[in-house]
Structures are given as C-alpha cells and as structure tokens.
Design a protein around this motif. Sequence first.
Motif, PDB file in Angstrom:
ATOM      1  N   ASN B 100      23.805 -58.036  41.383  1.00  0.00           N
ATOM      2  CA  ASN B 100      24.860 -58.884  41.944  1.00  0.00           C
ATOM      3  C   ASN B 100      25.621 -58.204  43.083  1.00  0.00           C
ATOM      4  O   ASN B 100      26.284 -58.872  43.873  1.00  0.00           O
ATOM      5  CB  ASN B 100      25.828 -59.287  40.824  1.00  0.00           C
ATOM      6  CG  ASN B 100      26.677 -60.461  41.211  1.00  0.00           C
ATOM      7  OD1 ASN B 100      26.224 -61.316  41.990  1.00  0.00           O
ATOM      8  ND2 ASN B 100      27.889 -60.506  40.699  1.00  0.00           N
ATOM      9  N   HIS B 118      21.772 -67.659  46.757  1.00  0.00           N
ATOM     10  CA  HIS B 118      23.031 -68.290  47.195  1.00  0.00           C
ATOM     11  C   HIS B 118      23.442 -69.368  46.202  1.00  0.00           C
ATOM     12  O   HIS B 118      24.628 -69.484  45.854  1.00  0.00           O
ATOM     13  CB  HIS B 118      22.828 -68.885  48.590  1.00  0.00           C
ATOM     14  CG  HIS B 118      24.104 -69.317  49.263  1.00  0.00           C
ATOM     15  ND1 HIS B 118      25.205 -68.508  49.384  1.00  0.00           N
ATOM     16  CD2 HIS B 118      24.453 -70.483  49.874  1.00  0.00           C
ATOM     17  CE1 HIS B 118      26.174 -69.148  50.026  1.00  0.00           C
ATOM     18  NE2 HIS B 118      25.748 -70.362  50.327  1.00  0.00           N
ATOM     19  N   ASN B 121      24.811 -67.820  43.249  1.00  0.00           N
ATOM     20  CA  ASN B 121      25.943 -66.954  43.597  1.00  0.00           C
ATOM     21  C   ASN B 121      25.695 -65.494  43.175  1.00  0.00           C
ATOM     22  O   ASN B 121      26.572 -64.826  42.629  1.00  0.00           O
ATOM     23  CB  ASN B 121      27.227 -67.503  42.947  1.00  0.00           C
ATOM     24  CG  ASN B 121      28.468 -67.040  43.670  1.00  0.00           C
ATOM     25  OD1 ASN B 121      28.415 -66.632  44.842  1.00  0.00           O
ATOM     26  ND2 ASN B 121      29.598 -67.062  42.986  1.00  0.00           N
ATOM     27  N   PRO B 186      20.817 -74.629  47.362  1.00  0.00           N
ATOM     28  CA  PRO B 186      22.264 -74.584  47.120  1.00  0.00           C
ATOM     29  C   PRO B 186      22.945 -75.800  47.733  1.00  0.00           C
ATOM     30  O   PRO B 186      22.396 -76.456  48.617  1.00  0.00           O
ATOM     31  CB  PRO B 186      22.704 -73.305  47.844  1.00  0.00           C
ATOM     32  CG  PRO B 186      21.660 -73.028  48.866  1.00  0.00           C
ATOM     33  CD  PRO B 186      20.379 -73.668  48.397  1.00  0.00           C
ATOM     34  N   GLY B 276      27.185 -67.540  53.386  1.00  0.00           N
ATOM     35  CA  GLY B 276      28.574 -67.630  52.968  1.00  0.00           C
ATOM     36  C   GLY B 276      29.496 -67.373  54.152  1.00  0.00           C
ATOM     37  O   GLY B 276      29.091 -67.511  55.301  1.00  0.00           O
TER      38      GLY B 276
END
Lengths: 281, 281
Positions: B100, B118, B121, B186, B276
């Motif tokens: 992560n 994505h 997350n 996403p 992002g």
Amino acid sequence: MTNATKHIALVCPGGPISRELADNVADIAQKEHGDRVRLHFHDQCFFSCGHFAGTDTERSEALLAVANDPKFDAVWFARGGYGAARLDEQLFTKLNDYANRKTYIGYSDAGFLLARLHKENIGHPVHGPMPTDLPRNNGETAIKRVLEFLVSGDTSEIEPNALSGKPVAAFNITILAHLCGTDWLPDLSGHVIMLEDVAEYLYRIDRAMFTITSNPKIANAAGIRLGRVSDIPENDRPFGESDEELIKNWCARKNIPYLGRADIGHDADNKIVPFGATLCA
Amino acid sequence: MTNATKHIALVCPGGPISRELADNVADIAQKEHGDRVRLHFHDQCFFSCGHFAGTDTERSEALLAVANDPKFDAVWFARGGYGAARLDEQLFTKLNDYANRKTYIGYSDAGFLLARLHKENIGHPVHGPMPTDLPRNNGETAIKRVLEFLVSGDTSEIEPNALSGKPVAAFNITILAHLCGTDWLPDLSGHVIMLEDVAEYLYRIDRAMFTITSNPKIANAAGIRLGRVSDIPENDRPFGESDEELIKNWCARKNIPYLGRADIGHDADNKIVPFGATLCA
C-alpha cells in the motif's frame, strides 16, 4: 407460410455498398422467390462520407424511416463495418408500433443495433448474413438463407442450438466487448451467447474475453458457444492457446458454462440466430 | 529528498524482456544515480510461456511477492504487451501494508493494473515510461525521467496538467475501453482523464471512444485530454476525421468536457502522470 409479398428494406448503418451488389442480391431474390419478396435498397446505402455510408444523421434517419414505415416487413442491414455505434441513440425512442413488429437482420458491427433493440425489447433482432457476404466463396447460399428465413419464416436455416427454447443472442466478440459497460448492452442472464470473430489476433480475442466474461450482465448467462474465429493474423510469437482453449479458460475462470461450438462466423455457412427464445417448429 | 537507496523491483505482467535490456537499464540507473538507486529485475521478467512472461500464476505471484516485500520502494512494470488482465485477481485481496505504500509505474497494457490499484485505493499508481521504451528514438530520456521521478520524488517530470490538484488518470484508449463494464474500472468521476494510443486504425479509436464515453463511471469526469495517437495505420478509405476531431466529437455528444492536449504517448516524450490528485511542488 403466407403468399403475400414480403417487403424488405435495406440500409447501411456502417459502410456503403455498391449499386452492382444491390442489383445482384435483388436478382437472387427475384429468381428464388419471384413476387413473394421485394427488396428496397434505401438510397442511403450508396451514400459516402469518409468511412461511412453518409453522415451519422443520414444513417440514423434512414434506419428510423424504414423501421417506422408500415410498408416494410423487415429491415436487413446491407453491410457491417464500423459505424452503427455512431447512430443517434435518440432514434430508439422514436421507433413506433410498426418498428416493433419488424425483424432486423445482420451481424458483425450491426450487432451494436441488435443489442440495443434486444435491450429495448423492440422488434425481432436476428444475427445472420448480409448482402456483403455475396462475394464470399459460396456466398449466394448465405443470401438465399436469409431470404428463405424472411420469406417462408421456417426454422430450417436457424442455428440448431438456437432452437432449444432458451433465450439466445449472437455477437462478434470485438463488438460485444465494446458494448460492455454501455447502455446498449442487454441483460444476457439466462441466455446462450454465441460468439464469432474475424481477422483479430488471438491476444485481442483474449483481451475481449476478459471484458466480456467480467461483465455483470453476462456473468449469469446460461453459457457461451463459440462459432468460427477466422483469418487470425500470425502473432510475432505464438499465443500459446487456440481460440477454443482461450474461450474455455475464460469461461472456467469466471464460472460461465462453455457449451461447445456454434455454426456461425464471417463466412457463407453463418447460420441464423434469432435473439430471444425460439422453439423448434 | 532523501539520501537512502531507492530499491525498485521490476516485473513483467505481460510479455518478457531480455537480459540485455535489463542490464542496459540498470547501467543507466547506476550512471545517473549511483548508490541512490538499485534496480531488482525479478527472474519472472525473463520467463516465457506462449505470448507471456511465464504462466498467469507465475506472473501473478511475482507481482504479489515484490509488492508485499518491505525491501522495495516501488514496482516498475518492465514491459506492456497484453497479459496484465490475465493475472489472478485474488492478488488484489492479498496485498499488504507494504504494498500500500509503494509506487507502481507503467503504461499501455499495464494500465489494467493501474486501474485496479486505483479502484482498490492501493498504493500510488503512476502512468509513465517503461524499460522497453529504451530502444525508441531518444528512449534513454524516458528511462531517466522515471528514475529521476522515483529517486528524487520531484515533480519536474510530471505532465504539467496533472499538477492542478484535480484527480487525474491516464490510459491507453484501447485498454480503457476494455476496462469498461468490468470490476477493474475505478470511478473516474471528477477526474481529468488523459488518453493515448498507438498503431490502431482511427475507426478502432472511434469505436473505443463510443465505449469509453458511454460508461457511467466516466460520464462525470472533469474532462478528457488527448495525448498522442501514433503510428495510425492507413485505412482502405480515409476515416474522415482526425484523432482529435473524433475525440472532440465523442466528448461533445456525451457532454464530457474536452480540455485539450496532454503530453503523453507511446514515445520518449511520454511524461509522468500520477493517478489521483497531485499539487504543484
């Protein structure tokens, strides 16, 4: 069976056809069925605008006009080739009761329209040969198959696995992958889905199958049948799986039953697949 | 900026690379950054199984191993080429806290993985050059760009439009079309979406844009920016619209803002796009 003349309108949602092809197909219809059938090629079939048989508006209006016209019993898409997805989707809201009684027949890129009609529950979408199949080896057989189906309405030209009474749909693999995630894709839960393709690398077929088998409207299909995948170009290195192996693998991975082969493809043997449920006569 | 050595793991989710290419990229890293960076090519990069760099299981396990390994700061996809969509999707449920924290960088087919990361997350997906870009004209520049970004963490190599503070994502057009309707896509609402492609006919780009702009997870994007569409094959007849015209047309038709060009593509100038929101340093 009826003795009344069947009037079949032809339009080109993608690329155009030649007047010569139209005349040759009309001659076959005349020789085979005489006064029992009459083909009406819309002028739009011969328009040209870049890649397409006329502008998006011209192609949309031609389809809307023949679909809504009480004079015609069926709409036969004269040619595939990219373009159907560019039609004005408002046309589906403008189709009338006459449009709803008609049969719509074609395949390949015309699958965009068959999908949307099936989704909206409008008329009778049918996966089957088109006039541009005439130049193929034994192509006249394909033309005669559609005419026989449209004129006599019998089931002898229908893909045998489409006669089980289960709902059926048939698509070009690349087209079905491009329908996924759009508002044009019908819910294919419970359907037997027949697939075919032409001139695509196996890695592209595999990529499209990722998309197809990952879609929630396809996840609960009764199963997948594979038609013919023809003219596969040679990759720079062998893909490592055959067309049927990769389809079986994606079905197994996503828990969709693989049901065996289907007698459809980009060839003269391409049998007729009416969408929805058809019972053996 | 830190003086600690950055450890970058390289795996191949699609096709394999050669040992020679790995050595050449490692040499550039050594010359440019000395002890500040170390590249770790996983053996899987050199496996071969049909079209792919090892079996689906081998490629999945290699990615999972380097992602979860605390030794590595980043995972650099060494090559695109179809294959990432065939990875075992259970791997995304097995990624740990170390995974992560990592940056994941690549483009083209690797976009399947950037999308899924994505969506879940997980970590920091980044659209940017890969080792296989080295043989391109001026390809060393592309390699140095990624190394500079990963080693120094500064923003000078980032596509300028990605620094507005708005969330951004970048994709190959064909890959994004194949993500539509799958669980890997996403929600791109509010995102600036940058698009590029290579070696696709314009009619295929147009077909993919139908799918992309028709998807509900893309319908509410902040807008679309077009990178470079290179090596477009000649059609049998001209398509009738340029790449930018057709993108503008689909955006207009589907009410998605078209925001202009983006500095990305299948070339050495391909700038870096962190997914992002990134604010200008």
